[in-house]
Design an enzyme around this catalytic site. Structure first.
Site, PDB file in Angstrom:
ATOM      1  N   GLU A  77      39.342  33.965  40.882  1.00 61.90           N
ATOM      2  CA  GLU A  77      40.096  33.030  40.059  1.00 61.90           C
ATOM      3  C   GLU A  77      41.453  32.766  40.704  1.00 61.90           C
ATOM      4  O   GLU A  77      42.380  32.291  40.053  1.00 61.90           O
ATOM      5  CB  GLU A  77      40.254  33.547  38.633  1.00 61.90           C
ATOM      6  CG  GLU A  77      40.920  34.884  38.474  1.00 61.90           C
ATOM      7  CD  GLU A  77      41.055  35.283  37.010  1.00 61.90           C
ATOM      8  OE1 GLU A  77      41.960  34.747  36.340  1.00 61.90           O
ATOM      9  OE2 GLU A  77      40.263  36.115  36.547  1.00 61.90           O
ATOM     10  N   CYS A 109      37.637  36.583  35.147  1.00 59.03           N
ATOM     11  CA  CYS A 109      37.285  37.877  35.735  1.00 59.03           C
ATOM     12  C   CYS A 109      35.783  38.162  35.714  1.00 59.03           C
ATOM     13  O   CYS A 109      35.349  39.192  36.233  1.00 59.03           O
ATOM     14  CB  CYS A 109      38.014  39.006  34.995  1.00 59.03           C
ATOM     15  SG  CYS A 109      39.805  38.835  35.021  1.00 59.03           S
ATOM     16  N   HIS A 231      35.319  46.373  32.533  1.00 59.79           N
ATOM     17  CA  HIS A 231      36.323  45.556  33.214  1.00 59.79           C
ATOM     18  C   HIS A 231      37.695  46.116  32.864  1.00 59.79           C
ATOM     19  O   HIS A 231      38.011  46.322  31.688  1.00 59.79           O
ATOM     20  CB  HIS A 231      36.198  44.104  32.765  1.00 59.79           C
ATOM     21  CG  HIS A 231      37.364  43.250  33.137  1.00 59.79           C
ATOM     22  ND1 HIS A 231      37.803  43.116  34.432  1.00 59.79           N
ATOM     23  CD2 HIS A 231      38.201  42.491  32.372  1.00 59.79           C
ATOM     24  CE1 HIS A 231      38.855  42.310  34.463  1.00 59.79           C
ATOM     25  NE2 HIS A 231      39.109  41.916  33.228  1.00 59.79           N
TER      26      HIS A 231
END
Length: 382
Positions: A77, A109, A231
Site C-alpha cells: 500500500e 494491509c 496482523h
C-alpha cells in the site's frame, strides 16, 4: 496436493529508533509506547530505501531457481507509481527471467494474503511452477502525529509452491469485506489518515466474524489450533484480537495461545508496522520463538483497513526450519531523534525534480540512488 509457503524471508532498513527516545522527545510516558502500544523500536527509513529495495533485500535471501518462478506478485500500500508495478524493478534487481508474469496488488494491509491465495491457484494449475510473493511497505503517519509510534518498514518474501517446506495452506478460509473508512491515503498524501480507535474496533469485529464463520463451516474448535497469528500493525492489536476470544479462559489451551502470541510479537515490536507484511513477520517470529510443532494447525487472521479480513489456516511441515529465513536485527544502527526526523523529511515522496542520494552511507545491497527525468534510479552494490 499440498500448496503453501515453501520459503519465507524478511528484510528491514539498516536503522532504528528506540521508542523511549521518541517518548521523551514527545513528552510522553515511555510505557504508553512500550506497554500501551506494545512497541519498543521502529525501523527508520533513509531516503536510499523504498519498497523496491526492501522487497529485493528480502527476496535475495531466498533460494530462488529463476526458471521455476512463473509469477512475481508485490503486495503493497506504499506504491511508487500509479501505472508501473513495483515488482518490475524488483524483477530486474533480482535478475529473474524475462519470461515471467509481474503484477502489484493493493488492499491496505490485506493484499499479501490475497496474493498468497492467488499464488495457490496458479500453482494448482501447474504444480511445477513457483510464485514469488513479496509484501513490502513503509508505514508513514507523520512527525508528531498520533500514529507516529506505529510507523515502521520492511518486506517479507515468500515462495509459494507445491509440497511446501514451511506451511501447507488448508483449502477452507473465510473472507469478509465492508466499505469502512478507518484508514486511507489519498493520491495527494504521503502519510496515511486513520481513525485509530474505530479501526481497532473494526479489526476485532472482523476477526470475530471470520473466525466464528470458519468454525461453523469446518466443525473445528479453538482446541484444534496450536497458535493464532494476527496482523500486527502494533503488537497490542494482536492481544486485543486474541483476548476478544479467550478473555474468560485461564486453562492450558488459553495459556498456550497467549504464550504463542507473545512469541509472534517479539520481532514485530522491534521493527514496527509492515502493513502488508505484518501478519507474515509475526508468523516468522512465531516459528522462531514459539511453541509450535510439525503437524499442528496455525490460524492466521489477515486484516486490511477499508476494510477486508480473512481467516485462513496452515499445517506446519516437518521441514519448516529448512525454509525459514533468519531475522538479523542486531546489525542495525540506532539513530537519534534528529537523524530520524531528517531521514523522514528526505523521503522521495511526491517530488518531481531530479535528486541524487548518497548511497555510500547506506550499507544495504539494494539502494535507491535518486530520481532522474521522473525515473527512479536503483543500484545493486556488490
Amino acid at each position: 496436493m499440498k500448496i503453501g509457503i515453501d520459503q519465507i524471508a524478511f528484510a528491514t532498513t539498516p536503522y532504528y529508533l528506540d521508542l523511549v527516545d521518541l517518548a521523551q522527545a514527545r513528552d510522553e510516558d515511555p510505557n504508553k509506547y512500550l506497554i500501551g502500544i506494545g512497541q519498543s523500536k521502529q525501523a527508520v527509513v533513509p531516503p536510499t530505501q523504498d519498497i523496491v529495495t526492501l522487497a529485493a533485500q528480502a527476496a535475495s535471501q531466498l533460494n530462488l531457481t529463476a526458471a521455476n518462478i512463473s509469477t512475481l506478485i508485490v503486495a503493497t500500500e506504499s506504491g511508487i507509481d500509479q501505472s508501473k508495478a513495483a515488482g518490475i524493478y524488483v524483477k530486474q534487481l533480482l535478475g529473474l527471467s524475462d519470461f515471467i508474469r509481474v503484477v502489484e496488488v493493493k488492499e491496505a494491509c490485506y493484499s499479501a494474503t490475497a496474493s498468497l491465495q492467488f499464488a495457490r491457484g496458479l500453482v494448482a494449475l501447474n504444480p511445477a511452477e513457483q510464485v514469488l510473493v513479496i509484501a513490502s511497505d513503509i508505514a508513514r503517519y507523520g512527525l508528531k502525529t498520533g500514529g507516529e509510534v506505529t510507523q515502521g518498514a520492511g518486506a517479507v518474501a515468500m515462495v509459494i509452491s507445491a509440497n511446501p517446506k514451511v506451511l501447507s495452506i488448508e483449502p477452507v478460509s473465510v473472507n469478509y469485506t465492508q466499505d469502512v473508512m478507518d484508514f486511507w491515503r489519498p493520491n495527494y498524501a504521503t502519510e496515511a489518515m486513520v481513525d485509530g480507535k474505530y479501526s481497532t474496533n473494526v479489526y476485532i469485529d472482523f476477526f470475530q466474524t471470520t473466525f466464528h464463520r470458519y468454525l461453523e463451516q469446518t466443525g473445528r474448535e479453538l482446541a484444534d489450533f496450536a497458535a493464532l497469528a494476527f496482523h500486527l500493525p502494533f503488537t497490542k492489536m494482536g492481544k486485543k484480537g486474541l483476548e476478544s476470544e479467550i478473555s474468560e479462559r485461564d486453562d492450558e489451551l488459553a495459556t498456550r495461545l497467549r504464550v504463542n502470541l507473545t512469541a509472534a510479537q517479539l520481532v514485530p515490536r522491534e521493527v514496527g508496522n509492515l502493513y502488508t507484511g505484518s501478519l507474515y513477520l509475526g508468523l516468522m517470529s512465531l516459528l522462531h520463538h514459539g511453541d509450535v510443532k510439525p503437524g499442528e494447525r496455525i490460524g492466521l487472521f489477515s486484516y486490511g483497513s477499508g476494510a477486508e479480513g480473512e481467516f485462513l489456516t496452515g499445517i506446519l511441515e516437518s521441514t519448516y526450519q529448512a525454509g525459514l529465513g533468519g531475522i538479523a536485527l542486531d546489525q542495525r544502527q540506532r539513530v537519534d531523534l534528529a537523524t530520524y526526523e531528517t531521514m523522514f523529511k528526505q523521503h522521495l515522496g511526491l517530488k518531481s525534480t531530479d535528486v541524487t542520494f548518497n548511497v555510500d552511507a547506506d550499507p544495504s545491497r539494494f539502494v535507491l540512488a535518486g530520481l532522474k527525468h521522473h525515473q527512479r534510479q536503483y543500484q545493486v552494490k556488490e
